[in-house]
Write an enzyme that holds these catalytic residues in place. Structure first.
Site, short mmCIF file in Angstrom:
data_model
loop_
_atom_site.label_atom_id
_atom_site.label_comp_id
_atom_site.label_asym_id
_atom_site.label_seq_id
_atom_site.Cartn_x
_atom_site.Cartn_y
_atom_site.Cartn_z
N TRP A 184 0.93 -1.24 0.09
CA TRP A 184 -0.03 0.12 -0.09
C TRP A 184 0.96 1.27 -0.02
O TRP A 184 0.34 2.24 -0.30
CB TRP A 184 -0.90 0.01 1.12
N ASN A 185 2.18 1.15 0.17
CA ASN A 185 2.79 2.35 0.40
C ASN A 185 3.24 3.35 -0.77
O ASN A 185 3.23 4.33 -0.79
CB ASN A 185 4.30 2.39 1.42
N ARG B 190 6.68 -0.67 -11.59
CA ARG B 190 7.97 -1.45 -11.49
C ARG B 190 7.85 -2.66 -11.87
O ARG B 190 8.82 -3.40 -12.15
CB ARG B 190 8.46 -1.24 -10.09
N LYS C 99 -2.30 -8.30 -8.11
CA LYS C 99 -3.10 -7.82 -6.90
C LYS C 99 -2.60 -6.87 -6.08
O LYS C 99 -1.40 -6.91 -5.24
CB LYS C 99 -3.32 -9.12 -6.00
N GLY D 216 6.50 -6.35 -0.54
CA GLY D 216 5.95 -6.05 0.86
C GLY D 216 6.79 -6.72 2.03
O GLY D 216 7.89 -6.66 1.92
N SER D 217 6.23 -7.09 3.28
CA SER D 217 6.91 -7.32 4.25
C SER D 217 7.70 -8.70 4.33
O SER D 217 7.33 -9.55 3.45
CB SER D 217 5.84 -7.40 5.32
N GLU E 89 10.89 -8.02 -3.29
CA GLU E 89 11.23 -6.75 -2.66
C GLU E 89 10.78 -6.61 -1.18
O GLU E 89 9.49 -6.33 -1.11
CB GLU E 89 10.82 -5.90 -3.58
N ARG F 51 10.29 10.93 3.43
CA ARG F 51 9.41 10.80 2.19
C ARG F 51 8.52 9.80 2.69
O ARG F 51 8.79 8.68 3.20
CB ARG F 51 10.41 10.28 1.32
N CYS G 47 10.43 1.60 2.43
CA CYS G 47 11.21 0.39 2.74
C CYS G 47 12.61 0.91 2.79
O CYS G 47 13.38 0.25 3.25
CB CYS G 47 11.01 -0.65 1.59
N GLU H 105 11.51 -2.33 11.40
CA GLU H 105 11.00 -1.26 10.70
C GLU H 105 10.10 -0.38 11.25
O GLU H 105 9.12 -0.82 11.77
CB GLU H 105 10.34 -1.84 9.30
N SER I 177 16.14 5.81 -5.26
CA SER I 177 15.11 5.11 -6.19
C SER I 177 15.30 5.75 -7.57
O SER I 177 15.13 6.96 -7.59
CB SER I 177 13.68 5.41 -5.66
P1 NAP Z 1 2.50 -6.72 3.41
O1 NAP Z 1 1.52 -7.03 4.59
O2 NAP Z 1 3.62 -7.90 3.35
O3 NAP Z 1 1.68 -7.03 2.19
C1 NAP Z 1 1.95 -6.53 0.91
C2 NAP Z 1 1.15 -7.33 -0.17
O4 NAP Z 1 0.81 -8.70 0.04
C3 NAP Z 1 -0.42 -6.94 -0.09
O5 NAP Z 1 -0.88 -6.74 -1.40
C4 NAP Z 1 -1.15 -7.74 0.92
O6 NAP Z 1 -2.50 -7.87 0.50
C5 NAP Z 1 -0.26 -9.16 0.26
N1 NAP Z 1 -0.44 -10.22 1.29
C6 NAP Z 1 -0.48 -9.94 2.51
N2 NAP Z 1 -0.57 -11.45 3.13
C7 NAP Z 1 -0.54 -12.23 2.09
C8 NAP Z 1 -0.67 -13.73 1.86
N3 NAP Z 1 -0.73 -14.44 2.84
N4 NAP Z 1 -0.58 -14.14 0.60
C9 NAP Z 1 -0.30 -13.33 -0.57
N5 NAP Z 1 -0.30 -12.09 -0.42
C10 NAP Z 1 -0.38 -11.46 0.94
O7 NAP Z 1 3.41 -5.57 3.52
P2 NAP Z 1 2.77 -4.05 3.52
O8 NAP Z 1 2.32 -3.79 4.86
O9 NAP Z 1 1.64 -3.79 2.60
O10 NAP Z 1 3.64 -3.26 3.11
C11 NAP Z 1 4.79 -2.69 3.75
C12 NAP Z 1 5.94 -3.69 3.68
O11 NAP Z 1 6.33 -3.36 2.32
C13 NAP Z 1 7.02 -3.04 4.33
O12 NAP Z 1 8.16 -4.23 5.01
C14 NAP Z 1 8.13 -2.38 3.30
O13 NAP Z 1 9.56 -2.50 3.67
C15 NAP Z 1 7.99 -3.31 2.15
N6 NAP Z 1 8.33 -2.64 0.94
C16 NAP Z 1 9.39 -3.16 0.44
C17 NAP Z 1 9.74 -2.52 -0.94
C18 NAP Z 1 11.03 -2.98 -1.59
O14 NAP Z 1 10.98 -2.61 -2.88
N7 NAP Z 1 11.94 -3.60 -1.07
C19 NAP Z 1 9.08 -1.48 -1.44
C20 NAP Z 1 7.70 -1.16 -0.73
C21 NAP Z 1 7.45 -1.72 0.65
P3 NAP Z 1 -3.32 -7.24 1.76
O15 NAP Z 1 -3.21 -5.66 1.38
O16 NAP Z 1 -4.80 -7.55 1.21
O17 NAP Z 1 -2.98 -7.48 2.89
#
Ligand code: NAP
Length: 489
Positions: A161-162, A170, A185, A239-240, A261, A289, A295, A392, A452
């Protein structure tokens, strides 16, 4: 038009259904779920809530479209991306408002993200026609090697979502350029930007079934069968780290290609020989930012003793002057966090640091009332054992720790399982190269608070991920290498 009317018009303009096989359709069971404005906690709209059957339908569409899509000329794939790039730029203002409404970030930052997101399409439009191969003589001279690059195949893309638009482009940019079909998704908290993007790509001429978008509130339940299905050949996830680990396990059975990522815990190291003005500007960017919800956010700030007091004072001055409020208001820098859980997490990390001896120099608490606000905060004397040195923060909190020697700074910086980005400020070129080599990170911001760039390889090591997005290697994540051994008489 009043601002409330404009906001409603922008939200209304987005199709809230699932986008499958080139058609907008409601969930098979007719269910929907709400999308909230994190600055008011009010419901913006409802979007379709995909079930397992909808997920299967989206994968069916991606699989059905793959063969024909792979045959489309690279130039045509590039032209579609180029048209979508232009549409994003042309529609920047409305798309930025939409993003601010669903995610909360200040409108200036949303506008910057739309342009950043668009650049991935322009970059990969150019990369589509540069997919190379090779021809070589075997070492023993008796045969020849022909090396070709082919699309991986149907790919599942999952975004957070961020950065609701840029994390999507990307992935979609290189997938389109490489000739892969997709099921995308987006995060359930910010689906609107991606739904708007699906419309833009369809208008730009992307054939039916190449991009399928599903939104769902029961994500794990819907995504796991798709990942385990066996027909998708690639999962690209942002994501996480916790979710990334789970998904790697799900991909193991079918030995799927993965790009991960994941989370970060960036150190921001400032040496006494640094340009202090530049370091203060850099830390404000790296920390604030996206309201700290990046991340790449500076999570730990290590400052050498001789400049620590001046650095802290200047950072406090800058942070305490930041305006907090709804991202749509002019001049706001500190928007809301995404939800109440995020505010609770930041609160508990700051409380833990205080209990371990950290001092609050400014801010330090959540804000009562509607919306998920937390004050811009600077903490001093943060011990390395504090939880926020290892987790984090994902919020507007800048924790400062003083160091004496280069070895100590490097040891502290590397004292984490993450390895996405490290920032380093120094005026000594030898130290700059020496420390850059020693930092355990996929990226280093050297006298720069922002790394970035669509033309550079973005990604992490250690628990921050696998693979790179952007740059000339970004398209490799969606290509297989095939080698033909040629017997010559
Ligand atoms: P998240 O909870 O891991 O969710 C990311 C995505 O995964 C969302 O679309 C989420 O859907 C989905 N998801 C959650 N549980 C899942 C499952 N069991 N199976 C399949 N998909 C699933 O992370 P977030 O809170 O949205 O984002 C923040 C994290 O992303 C931070 O840790 C940040 O550092 C990381 N991030 C990394 C980068 C990078 O380039 N390295 C860039 C941006 C963010 P729902 O929304 O429906 O739960």
């Amino acid at each position: 038009m009043s601002s409330a009317t404009r906001e409603a018009t922008v939200v209304d303009s987005v199709n809230k259904d699932l986008f499958i096989g080139g058609k907008w359709q409601s969930a098979k069971d007719g269910k929907t779920f709400p999308v909230h404005d994190p600055s008011t906690e009010e419901v913006l709209c409802e979007v379709a809530d995909a079930s397992v059957a909808d997920g299967t339908a989206a994968l069916d569409a991606a699989v059905a479209a793959q063969d024909d899509w792979a045959k489309v000329a690279p130039r045509e794939r590039g032209e579609i991306l180029r048209r979508a790039y232009q549409a994003l730029v042309d529609r920047k203002d409305d798309l930025a408002l939409l993003m601010t409404l669903e995610m909360g970030k200040p409108i200036v930052e949303s506008s910057a993200e739309i342009l950043y997101a668009a650049e991935f399409f322009r970059w990969f439009a150019e990369e589509a026609v540069r997919i190379d191969g090779g021809y070589a003589v075997a070492p023993n001279g008796s045969g020849r090697f022909l090396v070709m690059r082919q699309p991986v195949g149907p790919s599942i893309l999952i975004t957070p979502w961020n950065f609701p638009m840029a994390m999507g482009t990307r992935k979609i940019g290189p997938a389109v350029a490489a000739g892969c079909t997709m099921v995308m998704k987006p995060a359930s908290q910010t689906p609107l930007s991606m739904l708007a993007l699906a419309g833009i790509l369809a208008d730009a001429g992307l054939p039916d079934g190449v991009l399928n978008v599903i939104t769902t509130s029961h994500t794990g339940q819907v995504m796991e069968p798709m990942i385990r299905d066996g027909r998708a050949r690639k999962l690209s996830f942002t994501g996480s780290t916790d979710v990334g680990r789970k998904l790697l396990e799900q991909c193991a059975d079918n030995v799927m290609r993965t790009s991960m990522e994941l989370g970060g815990n960036a150190p921001f190291v400032v040496f006494e020989d640094a340009d202090l003005d530049a370091a203060i500007d850099g830390v404000m960017t790296a920390k604030m930012r996206n309201i700290g919800e990046a991340c790449t956010a500076a999570n730990r700030i290590y400052v050498q003793r001789g400049i620590a007091e001046e650095f802290s004072n200047r950072l406090v001055e800058r942070m305490s002057a930041l305006r907090m409020g709804r991202g749509t208001e002019e001049g706001v820098v500190v928007g809301p966090l995404i939800d109440s859980a995020a505010v609770e997490k930041v609160t508990s990390l700051v409380e833990d640091a205080k209990q371990r001896g950290a001092k609050v120099l400014t801010g330090g608490s959540a804000v009562d009332g509607a919306g998920h606000f937390y004050q811009a905060t600077v903490l001093a004397d943060v011990p390395q054992e504090a939880r926020l040195a290892h987790e984090e923060i994902f919020g507007p909190v800048a924790p400062i720790t003083v160091f004496d020697t280069e070895d100590e700074a490097v040891a502290n910086a590397n004292d984490t399982e993450f390895g996405l980005v490290s920032y380093l400020y120094t005026g000594d070129v030898n130290r700059a190269l020496r420390v850059s080599e020693r930092l355990e990170a996929g990226m280093v911001g050297l006298n720069q608070g922002l790394v970035s760039n669509p033309a550079a390889p973005f990604g992490g090591i250690k628990h921050s991920g696998v693979g790179r997005e952007g740059g000339s290697v970004g398209i490799d994540e969606f290509l297989e290498t095939k080698y033909v051994a040629i017997g010559l008489r």
